[in-house]
Design an enzyme around this catalytic site. Structure first.
Site, PDB file in Angstrom:
ATOM      1  N   VAL A  63     -85.625   1.235  -0.549  1.00 18.87           N
ATOM      2  CA  VAL A  63     -85.436   2.653  -0.885  1.00 18.87           C
ATOM      3  C   VAL A  63     -85.867   2.980  -2.316  1.00 18.87           C
ATOM      4  O   VAL A  63     -86.084   4.150  -2.647  1.00 18.87           O
ATOM      5  CB  VAL A  63     -83.974   3.132  -0.665  1.00 18.87           C
ATOM      6  CG1 VAL A  63     -83.604   3.143   0.809  1.00 18.87           C
ATOM      7  CG2 VAL A  63     -82.979   2.334  -1.488  1.00 18.87           C
ATOM      8  N   TYR A 152     -73.337   2.048 -11.156  1.00 13.12           N
ATOM      9  CA  TYR A 152     -73.083   2.471  -9.766  1.00 13.12           C
ATOM     10  C   TYR A 152     -72.423   3.850  -9.747  1.00 13.12           C
ATOM     11  O   TYR A 152     -72.877   4.765  -9.044  1.00 13.12           O
ATOM     12  CB  TYR A 152     -72.177   1.426  -9.105  1.00 13.12           C
ATOM     13  CG  TYR A 152     -71.758   1.737  -7.681  1.00 13.12           C
ATOM     14  CD1 TYR A 152     -72.620   1.505  -6.617  1.00 13.12           C
ATOM     15  CD2 TYR A 152     -70.484   2.230  -7.395  1.00 13.12           C
ATOM     16  CE1 TYR A 152     -72.227   1.760  -5.300  1.00 13.12           C
ATOM     17  CE2 TYR A 152     -70.081   2.487  -6.094  1.00 13.12           C
ATOM     18  CZ  TYR A 152     -70.967   2.252  -5.048  1.00 13.12           C
ATOM     19  OH  TYR A 152     -70.566   2.506  -3.749  1.00 13.12           O
TER      20      TYR A 152
HETATM   21  N1  LIG Z   1     -67.692  -0.370   1.283  1.00 16.77           N
HETATM   22  C1  LIG Z   1     -67.139   0.501   0.439  1.00 16.77           C
HETATM   23  O1  LIG Z   1     -65.954   0.369   0.064  1.00 16.77           O
HETATM   24  C2  LIG Z   1     -67.914   1.671  -0.075  1.00 16.77           C
HETATM   25  C3  LIG Z   1     -67.249   2.580  -0.899  1.00 16.77           C
HETATM   26  C4  LIG Z   1     -67.937   3.695  -1.380  1.00 16.77           C
HETATM   27  C5  LIG Z   1     -69.260   3.878  -1.056  1.00 16.77           C
HETATM   28  N2  LIG Z   1     -69.892   2.971  -0.254  1.00 16.77           N
HETATM   29  C6  LIG Z   1     -71.297   3.210   0.035  1.00 16.77           C
HETATM   30  O2  LIG Z   1     -71.529   3.129   1.434  1.00 16.77           O
HETATM   31  C7  LIG Z   1     -72.891   2.719   1.671  1.00 16.77           C
HETATM   32  C8  LIG Z   1     -72.900   1.585   2.681  1.00 16.77           C
HETATM   33  O3  LIG Z   1     -72.239   0.455   2.116  1.00 16.77           O
HETATM   34  P1  LIG Z   1     -71.567  -0.716   2.966  1.00 16.77           P
HETATM   35  O4  LIG Z   1     -70.166  -0.833   2.522  1.00 16.77           O
HETATM   36  O5  LIG Z   1     -71.886  -0.550   4.417  1.00 16.77           O
HETATM   37  O6  LIG Z   1     -72.308  -1.967   2.335  1.00 16.77           O
HETATM   38  P2  LIG Z   1     -73.302  -3.055   2.927  1.00 16.77           P
HETATM   39  O7  LIG Z   1     -73.536  -4.007   1.812  1.00 16.77           O
HETATM   40  O8  LIG Z   1     -72.780  -3.578   4.225  1.00 16.77           O
HETATM   41  O9  LIG Z   1     -74.626  -2.190   3.197  1.00 16.77           O
HETATM   42  C9  LIG Z   1     -75.534  -1.821   2.212  1.00 16.77           C
HETATM   43  C10 LIG Z   1     -76.927  -1.996   2.770  1.00 16.77           C
HETATM   44  O10 LIG Z   1     -77.880  -1.511   1.805  1.00 16.77           O
HETATM   45  C11 LIG Z   1     -79.004  -2.349   1.863  1.00 16.77           C
HETATM   46  N3  LIG Z   1     -79.823  -2.277   0.655  1.00 16.77           N
HETATM   47  C12 LIG Z   1     -79.548  -2.787  -0.581  1.00 16.77           C
HETATM   48  N4  LIG Z   1     -80.578  -2.564  -1.397  1.00 16.77           N
HETATM   49  C13 LIG Z   1     -81.523  -1.900  -0.678  1.00 16.77           C
HETATM   50  C14 LIG Z   1     -82.813  -1.394  -0.970  1.00 16.77           C
HETATM   51  N5  LIG Z   1     -83.380  -1.542  -2.191  1.00 16.77           N
HETATM   52  N6  LIG Z   1     -83.500  -0.755   0.002  1.00 16.77           N
HETATM   53  C15 LIG Z   1     -82.956  -0.613   1.240  1.00 16.77           C
HETATM   54  N7  LIG Z   1     -81.755  -1.092   1.590  1.00 16.77           N
HETATM   55  C16 LIG Z   1     -81.042  -1.721   0.633  1.00 16.77           C
HETATM   56  C17 LIG Z   1     -78.424  -3.756   2.065  1.00 16.77           C
HETATM   57  O11 LIG Z   1     -79.401  -4.668   2.566  1.00 16.77           O
HETATM   58  C18 LIG Z   1     -77.288  -3.472   3.037  1.00 16.77           C
HETATM   59  O12 LIG Z   1     -77.716  -3.657   4.367  1.00 16.77           O
HETATM   60  C19 LIG Z   1     -73.459   2.355   0.296  1.00 16.77           C
HETATM   61  O13 LIG Z   1     -74.230   3.430  -0.188  1.00 16.77           O
HETATM   62  C20 LIG Z   1     -72.222   2.166  -0.561  1.00 16.77           C
HETATM   63  O14 LIG Z   1     -72.482   2.393  -1.921  1.00 16.77           O
HETATM   64  C21 LIG Z   1     -69.256   1.876   0.245  1.00 16.77           C
END
Ligand SMILES: NC(=O)c1ccc[n+]([C@@H]2O[C@H](COP(=O)([O-])OP(=O)(O)OC[C@H]3O[C@@H](n4cnc5c(N)ncnc54)[C@H](O)[C@@H]3O)[C@@H](O)[C@H]2O)c1
Length: 244
Positions: A63, A152
């Site tokens: 991305v 972040y």
């Molecule tokens: N898990 C939480 O507590 C939480 C809290 C707040 C926000 N979020 C947000 O939710 C979203 C999903 O997170 P998640 O918890 O499912 O985490 P996750 O780590 O399971 O998923 C994140 C995904 O992003 C992909 N990714 C990383 N760098 C990338 C790049 N350069 N290009 C394309 N893909 C890339 C990873 O390969 C991974 O599959 C994220 O944006 C995260 O910031 C998560």
């Protein structure tokens, strides 16, 4: 009655646990999927569970790169002609104190967490259908800041502002909303210091972590007609952590 065209959704970070729950829900609704992630192997494995290429495309997509977003848009145009939903969920969570943040860390966080959302929307913009909907996954960290996660939190704060700006610019054709999850039980949170994780659970009124499907259901709501008068909004999904 004329047959309704099948809807098409693009989901980034689709090898991730929250995105996978979104994809599963959309797939049950018979929505065609374009799933993208930088982790091609995990993405391919997951996409294979959702049907053939006529229903679900899996595309390697960093991305942080505009040219990758343009490639995704080309594939979408070729396969489906238009896009009804974009869910920007790729993300990178780093634990760094101010003293530890190097220029590269800062740039990487901005590139993945903020530029990525902009690049994806910019590339797919010409394909957005009338009545389309974009959901950006921000974070509680973007609402109120987060100790030792400054890049972040700053990038996610930018995602909230980008959401409100584009909601104005893309209206009335496309609605743009954000979700700010609290602590959701995915591998992203496994890296969180155990004491901080416990402290956050203790100050969450619902006294637990959220599940990825509890974010997916809110994405589904924002994309649905039930949210047809909502745009530029950010929804807090955090078990009440935000109010404590
Ligand atoms: N898990 C939480 O507590 C939480 C809290 C707040 C926000 N979020 C947000 O939710 C979203 C999903 O997170 P998640 O918890 O499912 O985490 P996750 O780590 O399971 O998923 C994140 C995904 O992003 C992909 N990714 C990383 N760098 C990338 C790049 N350069 N290009 C394309 N893909 C890339 C990873 O390969 C991974 O599959 C994220 O944006 C995260 O910031 C998560």
């Amino acid at each position: 009655m004329p047959q309704q065209r099948q809807q098409v959704a693009v989901i980034t970070g689709a090898a991730g646990e929250i995105s996978q729950q979104i994809a599963l829900l959309f797939s049950k609704r018979n929505i065609k999927l374009v799933l993208t992630d930088i982790d091609e192997t995990s993405l391919g494995r997951f996409a294979a569970t959702l049907g053939g290429e006529s229903d679900c495309l899996a595309i390697r997509h960093d991305v942080a790169k505009m040219e990758d977003a343009e490639r995704v848009a080309e594939s979408c145009r070729g396969a489906f002609g238009q896009v009804d939903y974009i869910v920007n969920a790729a993300g990178l969570y780093q634990h760094l104190s101010l003293a530890e943040i190097g220029e590269e860390d800062w740039r990487k966080s901005m590139a993945i967490n903020l530029d990525g959302v902009f690049f994806t929307i910019q590339a797919l913009r010409p394909l957005l259908s009338k009545g389309s909907s974009i959901v950006n996954i921000a974070s509680l960290a973007g609402q109120r800041g987060s100790l030792n996660h400054t890049p972040y939190a700053t990038a996610k704060g930018g995602v909230l502002t980008l959401t409100r700006s584009l909601a104005q610019e893309l209206a009335p054709r496309t609605r743009v909303n954000a979700i700010s999850p609290g602590l959701i039980d995915t591998r992203m949170m496994e890296s969180l210091d155990a004491a901080k994780r416990q402290a956050m659970i203790s100050s969450t009124p619902l006294q637990r972590l959220g599940r990825p499907d509890e974010i997916a259901s809110v994405v589904d709501f924002l994309c649905s007609d039930a949210a047809s008068f909502m745009t530029g909004e950010s929804l807090q999904v955090n078990g009440g952590l935000y109010i404590n």
